[in-house]
Scaffold this motif. Sequence first.
Motif, PDB file in Angstrom:
ATOM      1  N   TRP A  68      19.598  -0.712 -28.549  1.00 17.93           N
ATOM      2  CA  TRP A  68      21.027  -0.579 -28.814  1.00 17.93           C
ATOM      3  C   TRP A  68      21.739  -1.797 -28.229  1.00 17.93           C
ATOM      4  CZ3 TRP A  68      17.776   3.110 -27.106  1.00 17.93           C
ATOM      5  CH2 TRP A  68      17.644   4.279 -27.872  1.00 17.93           C
ATOM      6  N   SER A  69      22.785  -2.234 -28.905  1.00 22.63           N
ATOM      7  CA  SER A  69      23.511  -3.422 -28.460  1.00 22.63           C
ATOM      8  C   SER A  69      25.006  -3.183 -28.555  1.00 22.63           C
ATOM      9  CB  SER A  69      23.148  -4.643 -29.318  1.00 22.63           C
ATOM     10  OG  SER A  69      21.780  -4.947 -29.217  1.00 22.63           O
ATOM     11  N   SER A  70      25.732  -3.815 -27.627  1.00 18.36           N
ATOM     12  CA  SER A  70      27.191  -3.818 -27.661  1.00 18.36           C
ATOM     13  C   SER A  70      27.657  -5.104 -26.991  1.00 18.36           C
ATOM     14  CB  SER A  70      27.766  -2.598 -26.942  1.00 18.36           C
ATOM     15  OG  SER A  70      27.688  -2.765 -25.539  1.00 18.36           O
ATOM     16  N   ALA A  71      28.971  -5.277 -26.954  1.00 22.32           N
ATOM     17  CA  ALA A  71      29.522  -6.456 -26.288  1.00 22.32           C
ATOM     18  C   ALA A  71      29.243  -6.446 -24.797  1.00 22.32           C
ATOM     19  CB  ALA A  71      31.023  -6.533 -26.544  1.00 22.32           C
ATOM     20  N   HIS A  72      28.890  -5.281 -24.247  1.00 22.01           N
ATOM     21  CA  HIS A  72      28.678  -5.149 -22.805  1.00 22.01           C
ATOM     22  C   HIS A  72      27.217  -5.278 -22.398  1.00 22.01           C
ATOM     23  CE1 HIS A  72      32.839  -3.928 -22.579  1.00 22.01           C
ATOM     24  NE2 HIS A  72      32.613  -2.961 -23.437  1.00 22.01           N
ATOM     25  N   GLY A  73      26.302  -5.302 -23.371  1.00 15.48           N
ATOM     26  CA  GLY A  73      24.905  -5.426 -22.998  1.00 15.48           C
ATOM     27  C   GLY A  73      23.990  -4.791 -24.026  1.00 15.48           C
ATOM     28  N   HIS A  74      22.736  -4.655 -23.640  1.00 13.77           N
ATOM     29  CA  HIS A  74      21.709  -4.124 -24.522  1.00 13.77           C
ATOM     30  C   HIS A  74      20.856  -3.134 -23.738  1.00 13.77           C
ATOM     31  CE1 HIS A  74      22.675  -7.591 -27.100  1.00 13.77           C
ATOM     32  NE2 HIS A  74      22.638  -8.294 -25.976  1.00 13.77           N
ATOM     33  N   SER A  75      20.285  -2.187 -24.460  1.00 15.74           N
ATOM     34  CA  SER A  75      19.390  -1.221 -23.846  1.00 15.74           C
ATOM     35  C   SER A  75      18.214  -0.994 -24.778  1.00 15.74           C
ATOM     36  CB  SER A  75      20.116   0.103 -23.593  1.00 15.74           C
ATOM     37  OG  SER A  75      19.226   1.074 -23.075  1.00 15.74           O
ATOM     38  N   THR A  76      17.044  -0.863 -24.199  1.00 13.69           N
ATOM     39  CA  THR A  76      15.844  -0.587 -24.988  1.00 13.69           C
ATOM     40  C   THR A  76      15.106   0.608 -24.406  1.00 13.69           C
ATOM     41  OG1 THR A  76      14.453  -2.069 -23.670  1.00 13.69           O
ATOM     42  CG2 THR A  76      15.565  -3.018 -25.582  1.00 13.69           C
ATOM     43  N   VAL A  77      14.473   1.353 -25.274  1.00 18.82           N
ATOM     44  CA  VAL A  77      13.544   2.407 -24.878  1.00 18.82           C
ATOM     45  C   VAL A  77      12.211   2.101 -25.543  1.00 18.82           C
ATOM     46  CG1 VAL A  77      12.968   4.852 -25.001  1.00 18.82           C
ATOM     47  CG2 VAL A  77      15.322   4.162 -24.574  1.00 18.82           C
ATOM     48  N   THR A  78      11.202   1.898 -24.738  1.00 18.72           N
ATOM     49  CA  THR A  78       9.857   1.682 -25.261  1.00 18.72           C
ATOM     50  C   THR A  78       9.001   2.888 -24.909  1.00 18.72           C
ATOM     51  OG1 THR A  78       9.246   0.479 -23.251  1.00 18.72           O
ATOM     52  CG2 THR A  78      10.005  -0.817 -25.129  1.00 18.72           C
ATOM     53  N   ALA A  79       8.021   3.163 -25.759  1.00 20.47           N
ATOM     54  CA  ALA A  79       7.207   4.363 -25.595  1.00 20.47           C
ATOM     55  C   ALA A  79       5.736   4.000 -25.538  1.00 20.47           C
ATOM     56  CB  ALA A  79       7.458   5.323 -26.755  1.00 20.47           C
ATOM     57  N   HIS A  80       5.014   4.757 -24.754  1.00 14.23           N
ATOM     58  CA  HIS A  80       3.555   4.632 -24.687  1.00 14.23           C
ATOM     59  C   HIS A  80       2.960   6.041 -24.695  1.00 14.23           C
ATOM     60  CE1 HIS A  80      -0.342   2.892 -23.731  1.00 14.23           C
ATOM     61  NE2 HIS A  80      -0.501   3.896 -22.882  1.00 14.23           N
ATOM     62  N   PRO A  81       2.079   6.344 -25.637  1.00 12.15           N
ATOM     63  CA  PRO A  81       1.613   5.485 -26.720  1.00 12.15           C
ATOM     64  C   PRO A  81       2.717   5.238 -27.741  1.00 12.15           C
ATOM     65  CG  PRO A  81       0.857   7.722 -27.052  1.00 12.15           C
ATOM     66  CD  PRO A  81       1.503   7.704 -25.703  1.00 12.15           C
TER      67      PRO A  81
END
Length: 735
Positions: free
Chosen positions: A235-248
């Motif tokens: 997810w992205s906005s003017a204030h920053g970015h966030s990621t969710v990664t999954a395993h597996p």
Amino acid sequence: MPLPSMSDADDVPSVLMPVQPSARARGERTGAPRTDRRSPLPRVPGSRPAVGAGPALAVPGAGASTGLPYPATASPSSPQAPPSGPRRPAELPPAHTTLICVALPGLAISSEQGQLNGRGLEGFYRAGRRMLSRCQVRVAGREPLAVQARMLSADRARFMATLRMSAGPDPDVMVERTRHADGTERITLHSTARRPLRLPVEVSLGTDLAELGAVASGRAGPELPASVYDSGLRWSSAHGHSTVTAHPPPADALASAGLLRWELELPPGGTRCVELRVRPDGAGPIRPVGRGATSPLSQAGAAGDDPTAQPLLRTCLEDLEALLLRDPKNPSDIHLAAGAPWRCGMAPADALVAARMTLPLGTRLAAGTLRTLARTQIVGREAQSGMIPGPRRDAGPHLPPGCTGTEATLLFPVLLAEARRWGLPEQETEELLPAAERCLRWLRGAVGSGVYLPDPRPGGPLRCETQAHAHRAALLGADLLEAHGRPGGAELRDWAADLRARFTADFWVEDRGGGRPAAARTPDGRVVPHLGAGAAHLFDTGLLGAGEQAPGLLDKVRTEQLARLLGGPAMDSGWGLRSLGAKEAGYNPFGHRSGAVRVQETAVAVAGLAAAGYEKEASALLRGVLAAADSFGRRLPEMYAGEQRTAGSAPLPHPAACRPAATAAAAGVLLLTTLVGIRPDAPAGTVTLRPVRSAPLGEIGMTGLRVAGSPFAVRVSRLGLAMVEEAADGLQLGV
């Protein structure tokens, strides 16, 4: 338009706001309390702050209400009052029913259901911004049934849920979710079925990337659109970015729905796991300050007849370590944030109070806190030179807001003097001595040709609590100056003696019950006679050499009367000391300063009463807080309601209290160490023991403490006799 502030629990630098290098560099030439220059949210007395990336928002304070014995504008530095007319409060989400995992700069806030639905405060946060607001798990198309939620440690919670896959009444699948403040969640499926199961698992994710202050005030905004990223979503906005990664990696990732899907096969009795990692772009895992060798606090232990002592101490240590922060510009200097979720930044007075209460765990935290705050000290020729800036705080219904900068400035030399007695190396003491001298010069300048210290000055009331802080700072400061051959000690001692001679005549209110100390005197000489927990600071005189306590402001007769009052039913709720007596006008059992039990003040009262020899009153307050701690899972909140304890009752939580809170966790350490009564004098190579001889918890032993830089262990028997079991070589037992 800025509003007057309300509470010390409110007006502090907010989530991970770094301490600035100097007040002068910020243009705070008057030393006035800090206020927010942005447009604040509507607030009402009793509400909590909306915490964002800047200074905490100001709120209407008691000083703006009617019925005060002096004008609300007593201090010219007070912010302008808000316009009249009805104002709808901004409702803050309750915090008392949430599970808060803390490992600053990370937070994970959850309801007891375990699902993150994006409601209220729920979500994963880093540096005050919500990285993930929604994380909903469905197994075989259904939400698992929540059965249990509990904290495993300060930074970790576990949520258990079940699913029925067959026609019988018993669950076939257990769903365990372990949530970490560092942004990790592990979802584990345990099968108890007799046949293999093929289970579709869906995790629905979303976020608004909002600041905590916006979330708390209902201004978070809608969820942001997601995009597929690596093995998860972004997810992205003017204030920053966030990621969710999954395993597996998931079998499917649907950005439009914010959905990750797996097909998991579970053999009979089998287990499968999915791990999610929530991160800002390019950020690694959070590395908490308080882990392992980096923690400035020793890993103390408590054992004895009372089984609650060790779990309480362990939880207090975990909470303290979870709240540790580094000074961004000087990473070797560590201090405590005030509390979560509202106060995840430096609050100068609270940081000093907590560091002082934890001196038995070593002096590293005290040194880091002092160095950090010395860099904020106002330096120059102006009247406020030497002051450590701090925000306004609420003082209850009878007094206008006070200034935590006054308290912090007076606490600075006290903490340095006592840290030296506990074993702060002389080189570090010498480096901090100039800042302490500036604090003491500010004190003498603020008093001027008078006897008392107004707060806030100029033109503010003469508070009883402030005079106690100032008297202690003068005596311990004089002791510190003379030990290092610096001038000014004699002048401070003379002023302290004059204050003692005048205090009783000016601050004692006679009545048919034996009298009481006045809470304050107004600028025109009238007394404010209400009885509150601030009077407990009259017992907190501070540690001098050879294990001696500094003299107090009250004589023996009036000290005994105050002990009786603090131990009476109007002040002792059965769960701890009320911040305002139950018989006083304006009493509110939930009021920050008008009736709620504040754990810090109760600990100050217990330690002071015990040191003065009033063990009955001290023991009753101690047992009350320990009983309350048991009700709160031994994770003490900063405050809770002052409702009277009855048979079978439990303390009522305050819906806006921080939990964990630095002063509350540190107070747990002070309560237990008070029982063993350690009074060190590391420069003289001695330690004196003054245990609570009534042994309210029976036999108790404490290990892993630090005196003179070395491990220290002591045991107190059921008869109240103390014995040192481990100490530094050459440390002599004083009399």
